[in-house]
Design an enzyme around this catalytic site. Structure first.
Site, PDB file in Angstrom:
ATOM      1  N   ASN A  56       0.859  -1.180   0.000  1.00  0.00           N
ATOM      2  CA  ASN A  56       0.000   0.000   0.000  1.00  0.00           C
ATOM      3  C   ASN A  56       0.897   1.232   0.000  1.00  0.00           C
ATOM      4  OD1 ASN A  56      -2.915  -1.048   0.425  1.00  0.00           O
ATOM      5  ND2 ASN A  56      -1.702  -2.186   1.934  1.00  0.00           N
ATOM      6  N   GLU A  57       1.185   1.721  -1.196  1.00  0.00           N
ATOM      7  CA  GLU A  57       2.111   2.835  -1.369  1.00  0.00           C
ATOM      8  C   GLU A  57       1.443   4.157  -0.990  1.00  0.00           C
ATOM      9  OE1 GLU A  57       5.122   2.325  -1.862  1.00  0.00           O
ATOM     10  OE2 GLU A  57       5.550   0.755  -3.327  1.00  0.00           O
TER      11      GLU A  57
END
Length: 663
Positions: free
Chosen positions: A183-184
């Site tokens: 989850n950037e």
């Protein structure tokens, strides 16, 4: 093998000041800036053991109640030591995984399941193949799903977690972008299992494992932040200085989409387990006087005074009682009676670190110098993890030692072969081919070998296998050896003083390296006993994202520890200095020897670094820092000199810094 990093107390003087809370009340005081519960341990090993204990307790508790234990598992370097401890518990304490169901956070996409870079492969090698978990209970995202079915696959993965009863415990790491799972930055709190595009920094961090950033998949399947939040409990693991900045932002900063790990502040049952390196930017470690009373060690006093100078924008000798009192440091004024007395103490200590004679100045009063004057000509070994760390990190000091007539040796611990791009190999081989065709036009052997290697490179080989073509590895190692020889020759050090150790842990012929062994340590010991040095220089730059520096330093420390136990007399006259500079620099409060450089010496150092041509633009494993190595080194050396200048000390062009280690 237990490493000296875990057991030798003398190294702890270089670790951050750390006061372990005695009870919940003291913890609430020390951690009042922290918005997530944090447990800090001296080493990653100790933190990993604690995490493994919590996992094992949960598994056993569920077993007693005849219940399934559902674990969310992470990959990457952070959980490896925890998995090793769980394997040990399984083998030695009978910990069973028969009731365990696992769901992994993520997987690269696209990637074959049998690729050595896949998380399927990782989990089997690091945990599943060594415990009694049922194969049908293992769930890892499939990197080979057809693109047309990705959305449905992700929805089903999420549904399978829910049908299993949800996650009892989720283990997380944290990326330098603040990502959890993949989850950037920009991920939303309500995101669920999906396909994402990897951040550039994340791809750079993975570049070495994949043999270059061009081989790293651009996407991944990941559980979302919302998926993670459904876990009943979350433990995040983080080790090392390189994680310190993002950990501080996640723990003490605001909740931001740009830092997905900061969302964890909103989970009702979460904690971070950190080592001192990863915790070093937290207030209770970086500025402990702001959250409670402290034991004022000399290093901590220097740290506080230097911090104060930065806060009020004054040099040391201009600090006043009011400056100390207004910034939470009034206790120092009380202890030393006045700001003047504190100022003079710290100023003199910093002044005494500066020397243009890193090997000691002959016939001089050395009572306030960092190095001894005798013997006037010392035997010196500079250990360089890779074939360029010597000139990058201490090229100016190396030149001084050579010019001041010390008997200098440089020991390159690993070949650094995988850090040479394929096109560099082709450039050298093309020259070699043409040269021999001119001399021996009827001999086709060289041309045939050239064609074979070129074909392997141009077709990409098989980037998903462990093995790398041995002929290409040999060529890459020789390229780096030649560059190191050229750089030292430029500084005035002959090839007979260079030692290419090729420690076995690194020279596997694979991207994955072995664990440090006694064989590695014995090679170090043999060289030390041959030279019997008065000075040793070693890389203490543990922010190296690829881990080689840490292993190389461990090898030296273990070798010294074993030599000390054998009572070798020469060790009593041997001083060990640790350098940094390739990836980070020593904080000024920790510096014990500062070697200044003139503009001409900076240029000489740059020219030595430039002899390592394969590590310029083409170097595939430079991490997320886009600067070339010579630029990084100069910037850090200039910054150190500028800090000394701002503190009111002499103004230099650049400074290389060292910290002493006492075997």
């Amino acid at each position: 093998m237990e490493t000296i990093l875990e057991t030798n107390e003398s190294l702890k003087k270089n670790q951050p000041y750390f006061k372990k809370p005695g009870d919940d009340f003291e913890y609430s005081q020390l951690a009042r800036e922290e918005r997530i519960p944090v447990e800090i341990f001296q080493t990653p090993e100790k933190g990993s053991i604690e995490a493994a204990k919590e996992v094992a307790e949960l598994i056993r508790e569920k077993q007693k109640n005849n219940e399934t234990c559902v674990l969310g598992l992470a990959t990457g370097s952070s959980p490896i030591r925890m998995y090793r401890e769980l394997i040990r518990m399984h083998r030695e304490e009978g910990l069973s995984f028969q009731n365990v169901v696992t769901f992994n956070l993520d997987e690269y996409y696209p990637i074959p399941k049998n690729s050595v870079h896949s998380y399927n492969y990782f989990m089997k090698e690091m945990l599943f193949d060594h415990v009694d978990i049922k194969p049908e209970n293992i769930h890892i995202p499939d990197g080979e799903v057809d693109k047309s079915k990705l959305k449905e696959y992700c929805q089903n993965y999420e549904k399978t977690i829910d049908e299993a009863g949800g996650l009892d415990l989720q283990i997380l790491g944290i990326g330098r972008t603040g990502h959890i799972g993949f989850n950037e930055p920009g991920s939303h709190m309500n995101s669920y299992t999906r396909v994402v595009t990897l951040d550039d920094l994340t791809m750079h961090d993975a570049a070495e494992d994949f043999g270059g950033i061009h081989n790293v998949p651009k996407g991944a399947i990941t559980m979302g932040v919302g998926s993670i939040f459904k876990a009943k409990k979350i433990i995040l693991l983080a080790w090392g200085d390189k994680k310190a900045s993002i950990v501080q932002k996640a723990v003490e900063g605001k909740v931001l989409d740009e830092i997905p790990a900061s969302f964890l502040q909103r989970h009702e049952n979460v904690k971070f387990i950190l080592d001192l390196g990863a915790a070093s930017e937290l207030t209770r470690i970086k500025s402990p006087w702001k959250v409670g009373s402290v034991d004022w060690t000399p290093s901590l006093i220097k740290k506080a005074v230097i911090n104060l100078c930065s806060t009020v924008n004054k040099p040391i000798l201009k600090l006043t009682d009011k400056d100390y009192n207004d910034n939470g440091l009034g206790e120092l004024v009380v202890l030393y009676k006045s700001a003047y007395d504190v100022n003079i103490k710290v100023f003199n200590e910093l002044q005494n670190t500066i020397t243009g004679w890193p090997g000691g100045k002959p016939n001089a009063d050395d009572s306030k110098r960092p190095e001894r004057k005798d013997p006037a000509q010392k035997r010196v070994i500079v250990f360089s993890p890779h074939p360029d760390d010597d000139v990058i990190s201490m090229g100016g000091t190396l030149k001084r030692l050579i010019d001041q007539n010390h008997d200098v040796h440089v020991a390159y611990q690993v070949s650094g072969n995988i850090a040479v791009a394929n096109h560099e190999v082709m450039r050298y081989l093309s020259f070699f081919k043409k040269y021999f065709e001119e001399l021996y036009p009827k001999d086709s052997l060289v041309s045939e070998e050239y064609k074979k290697i070129k074909n392997y490179i141009t077709t990409g080989g098989d980037i998903h296998t462990e093995n790398i073509n041995p002929e290409i590895l040999k060529a890459k190692g020789l390229i780096r050896q030649g560059e190191a020889t050229s750089a030292c020759d430029y500084l005035g050090l002959g090839a007979e003083k260079l030692h290419f150790l090729n420690l076995p842990f690194y020279e596997t012929g694979k991207i994955k390296k072995n664990n440090l062994s006694q064989q590695d340590v014995d090679i170090i010991k043999e060289l030390l006993r041959e030279i019997k040095p008065h000075q040793i220089y070693a890389a203490g730059d543990l922010m190296d994202p690829h881990g080689t520096h840490r292993v190389c330093l461990e090898a030296i420390f273990i070798a010294l520890d074993q030599i000390k136990k054998d009572s070798d007399d020469w060790l009593n006259d041997c001083w060990v200095w640790m350098y940094r500079g390739a990836w980070q620099e020593w904080p000024v409060n920790e510096i014990e020897m500062a070697v200044p450089m003139s503009p001409m010496e900076v240029q000489t150092k740059r020219n030595a670094i430039l002899r390592h041509q394969s590590q310029m633009e083409s170097a595939p494993f430079k991490g997320g820092d886009s600067r070339l190595f010579w630029q990084r080194a100069e910037d850090r050396n200039h910054e150190t000199a500028e800090i000394y200048n701002q503190l009111g000390l002499a103004e230099y062009e650049a400074i290389e810094a060292f910290v002493r280690y006492i075997p």
